[in-house]
Design a protein around this motif. Sequence first.
Motif, mmCIF file in Angstrom:
data_model
loop_
_atom_site.group_PDB
_atom_site.id
_atom_site.type_symbol
_atom_site.label_atom_id
_atom_site.label_comp_id
_atom_site.label_asym_id
_atom_site.label_seq_id
_atom_site.Cartn_x
_atom_site.Cartn_y
_atom_site.Cartn_z
ATOM 1 N N VAL A 118 12.367 32.882 -69.377
ATOM 2 C CA VAL A 118 11.349 33.372 -70.311
ATOM 3 C C VAL A 118 12.082 33.953 -71.512
ATOM 4 O O VAL A 118 13.070 34.685 -71.362
ATOM 5 C CB VAL A 118 10.461 34.445 -69.651
ATOM 6 C CG1 VAL A 118 9.449 34.984 -70.670
ATOM 7 C CG2 VAL A 118 9.762 33.873 -68.441
ATOM 8 N N GLU A 119 11.601 33.640 -72.695
ATOM 9 C CA GLU A 119 12.281 34.116 -73.897
ATOM 10 C C GLU A 119 12.252 35.641 -73.991
ATOM 11 O O GLU A 119 11.202 36.260 -73.788
ATOM 12 C CB GLU A 119 11.656 33.492 -75.147
ATOM 13 C CG GLU A 119 12.043 32.041 -75.355
ATOM 14 C CD GLU A 119 11.690 31.568 -76.749
ATOM 15 O OE1 GLU A 119 10.799 32.192 -77.381
ATOM 16 O OE2 GLU A 119 12.315 30.604 -77.219
ATOM 17 N N GLU A 120 13.405 36.205 -74.296
ATOM 18 C CA GLU A 120 13.549 37.664 -74.422
ATOM 19 C C GLU A 120 14.381 37.972 -75.660
ATOM 20 O O GLU A 120 15.046 37.099 -76.220
ATOM 21 C CB GLU A 120 14.236 38.249 -73.183
ATOM 22 C CG GLU A 120 13.509 38.065 -71.878
ATOM 23 C CD GLU A 120 14.261 38.725 -70.731
ATOM 24 O OE1 GLU A 120 14.735 39.875 -70.918
ATOM 25 O OE2 GLU A 120 14.398 38.098 -69.658
ATOM 26 N N ASP A 121 14.370 39.245 -76.032
ATOM 27 C CA ASP A 121 15.194 39.699 -77.166
ATOM 28 C C ASP A 121 16.631 39.921 -76.708
ATOM 29 O O ASP A 121 16.881 40.584 -75.691
ATOM 30 C CB ASP A 121 14.640 40.998 -77.743
ATOM 31 C CG ASP A 121 13.413 40.764 -78.609
ATOM 32 O OD1 ASP A 121 13.381 39.737 -79.314
ATOM 33 O OD2 ASP A 121 12.495 41.602 -78.569
ATOM 34 N N PHE A 122 17.558 39.387 -77.476
ATOM 35 C CA PHE A 122 18.990 39.577 -77.232
ATOM 36 C C PHE A 122 19.654 40.037 -78.527
ATOM 37 O O PHE A 122 19.190 39.707 -79.637
ATOM 38 C CB PHE A 122 19.650 38.249 -76.800
ATOM 39 C CG PHE A 122 19.426 37.865 -75.371
ATOM 40 C CD1 PHE A 122 20.410 38.055 -74.419
ATOM 41 C CD2 PHE A 122 18.219 37.291 -74.989
ATOM 42 C CE1 PHE A 122 20.199 37.670 -73.097
ATOM 43 C CE2 PHE A 122 17.997 36.898 -73.674
ATOM 44 C CZ PHE A 122 18.992 37.100 -72.716
ATOM 45 N N TYR A 123 20.735 40.804 -78.380
ATOM 46 C CA TYR A 123 21.649 41.019 -79.494
ATOM 47 C C TYR A 123 22.755 39.980 -79.331
ATOM 48 O O TYR A 123 23.418 39.921 -78.291
ATOM 49 C CB TYR A 123 22.252 42.427 -79.471
ATOM 50 C CG TYR A 123 21.423 43.454 -80.210
ATOM 51 C CD1 TYR A 123 21.205 43.328 -81.576
ATOM 52 C CD2 TYR A 123 20.884 44.541 -79.542
ATOM 53 C CE1 TYR A 123 20.443 44.272 -82.258
ATOM 54 C CE2 TYR A 123 20.121 45.485 -80.213
ATOM 55 C CZ TYR A 123 19.909 45.346 -81.576
ATOM 56 O OH TYR A 123 19.153 46.257 -82.250
ATOM 57 N N VAL A 124 22.984 39.183 -80.369
ATOM 58 C CA VAL A 124 23.941 38.081 -80.279
ATOM 59 C C VAL A 124 24.986 38.215 -81.388
ATOM 60 O O VAL A 124 24.650 38.454 -82.557
ATOM 61 C CB VAL A 124 23.237 36.715 -80.407
ATOM 62 C CG1 VAL A 124 24.257 35.573 -80.276
ATOM 63 C CG2 VAL A 124 22.149 36.581 -79.349
ATOM 64 N N LEU A 125 26.250 38.063 -81.001
ATOM 65 C CA LEU A 125 27.366 38.074 -81.949
ATOM 66 C C LEU A 125 27.828 36.631 -82.148
ATOM 67 O O LEU A 125 28.174 35.942 -81.182
ATOM 68 C CB LEU A 125 28.517 38.921 -81.405
ATOM 69 C CG LEU A 125 29.679 39.198 -82.366
ATOM 70 C CD1 LEU A 125 29.222 40.098 -83.512
ATOM 71 C CD2 LEU A 125 30.849 39.852 -81.624
ATOM 72 N N ASP A 126 27.847 36.171 -83.404
ATOM 73 C CA ASP A 126 28.240 34.774 -83.619
ATOM 74 C C ASP A 126 29.728 34.586 -83.328
ATOM 75 O O ASP A 126 30.520 35.530 -83.325
ATOM 76 C CB ASP A 126 27.885 34.314 -85.038
ATOM 77 C CG ASP A 126 28.643 35.081 -86.113
ATOM 78 O OD1 ASP A 126 29.880 35.054 -86.110
ATOM 79 O OD2 ASP A 126 27.976 35.728 -86.954
#
Length: 443
Positions: free
Chosen positions: A237-245
């Motif tokens: 299920v889609e959730e909020d993530f903090y993502v570092l490129d």
Amino acid sequence: MAAIKRFFEKKKLDVKFKKAGGGHKLTEDTRSVPSVSAARGSNVTVERRARNAEETRKAAEAALARINQPRPGTGKGGPMPSLRSQIKEEMKTVAEGRATADLYSVPKEVDLEGAPVLAVTGVFFKCPLIGSEVLPKTEMEASINEFLLSQLAEEPQMTSALMIHTLNKDTEKVKVCIETLCKYLDNIISNPREEKFQKIRLNNKAFQERVLPLQGTEEFLQAAGFQKQLLPGPKQVEEDFYVLDEERAIDVEHLKGLKEILLTAEPIKPELDHNTKVFYPSPNANRIQVPESFYNVSAEELKKEQQIRQEAVEKLGMLRTKEMRERERQRELRRYRYTLIRVRFPDGILLQGTFRALDRLKALMDFVRESIVLDWVPFSLATSVGQKLTDEQQSLAELDLAPAAVVNIEFDKSVMSQIAAEQASSEIRRYLKDELLQHLEYI
């Protein structure tokens, strides 16, 4: 650590420029023409006082040097001339230029009608980093908060780290938060191309409990390069993530620098302002009433507690053990947050300052030394009943100087007598610095 120092040095420089006021053109005439009254009045007085202060200082240093020399006949260089004759000879030019008028006069009668009930209106704080304002604690904390927010766009990484340390009061939670953030960074530093370490799920329990509730954490992650994205979670299920490129993730040195900033940053704390005041001699010196902000409990609660304890002692005839007395003593010490101290000088002038109740006696001694002209002359403090205050490591509360007290200052008599002799006077006319004496008030 070097980055932290540069940040604070830059901010202090910015504050100095703000204090300097507006600029001017190079072709402008920036000279100001003082009025005749100002030239003949305050400016002349200030210059004369400054000159007298310098003469007094030189005279005092000469006296101390004479005192510290060997007695006649005891030194390696043989017999010395008379101490008094040396002093008279060395100070001849100083004595010729000595001012004859007192720097201040005290009226015999003072009208106290309408005088304020409280000795101070409250407790005030300052923070030199953000400016010269002196404010109540809550207002100063709000100013620090505004200052940090204003710096966020310019220095996002440094400022967000300072926000975490400054804006969160629970030090244990701050410690856990920083450890968690450092763990995120360490995982990326050790595995820069491992995709799973480049993502932080916002619904993760550890993140929810240790990081998200604290102020400044989201700003720090964004400053590090993390961006919010909707991605499939553990249950697809889609959730909020903090993502570092990936590009930022492989910049290991940059991430190490972020970690160092986070670990070495320290909270920006308001400093207690002594709210220094100077008063003419007055029979009202011992009448000190402080506001409730000086207490950890309200005045009514304190009075009620003392009454209950007194009644219990009288009713039961209680004999207290040493341990019981010590516990009660510790409870007494914790009742006070601040204390108001008045230092009475030999001429009756009173120097007043606000301190934390748990400040050491040394803090009071330093405050006095910074306020006096002859700041090198040894002195001691004593309570109004003559008890000498000698242990500089004891707190003001432990010395029974909270929530308010009057203490007397006594300078080393041998040194002061030598200074008086050099000035051809029976007594020292001025103890406090001119900038304080210019603001004398009535109690």
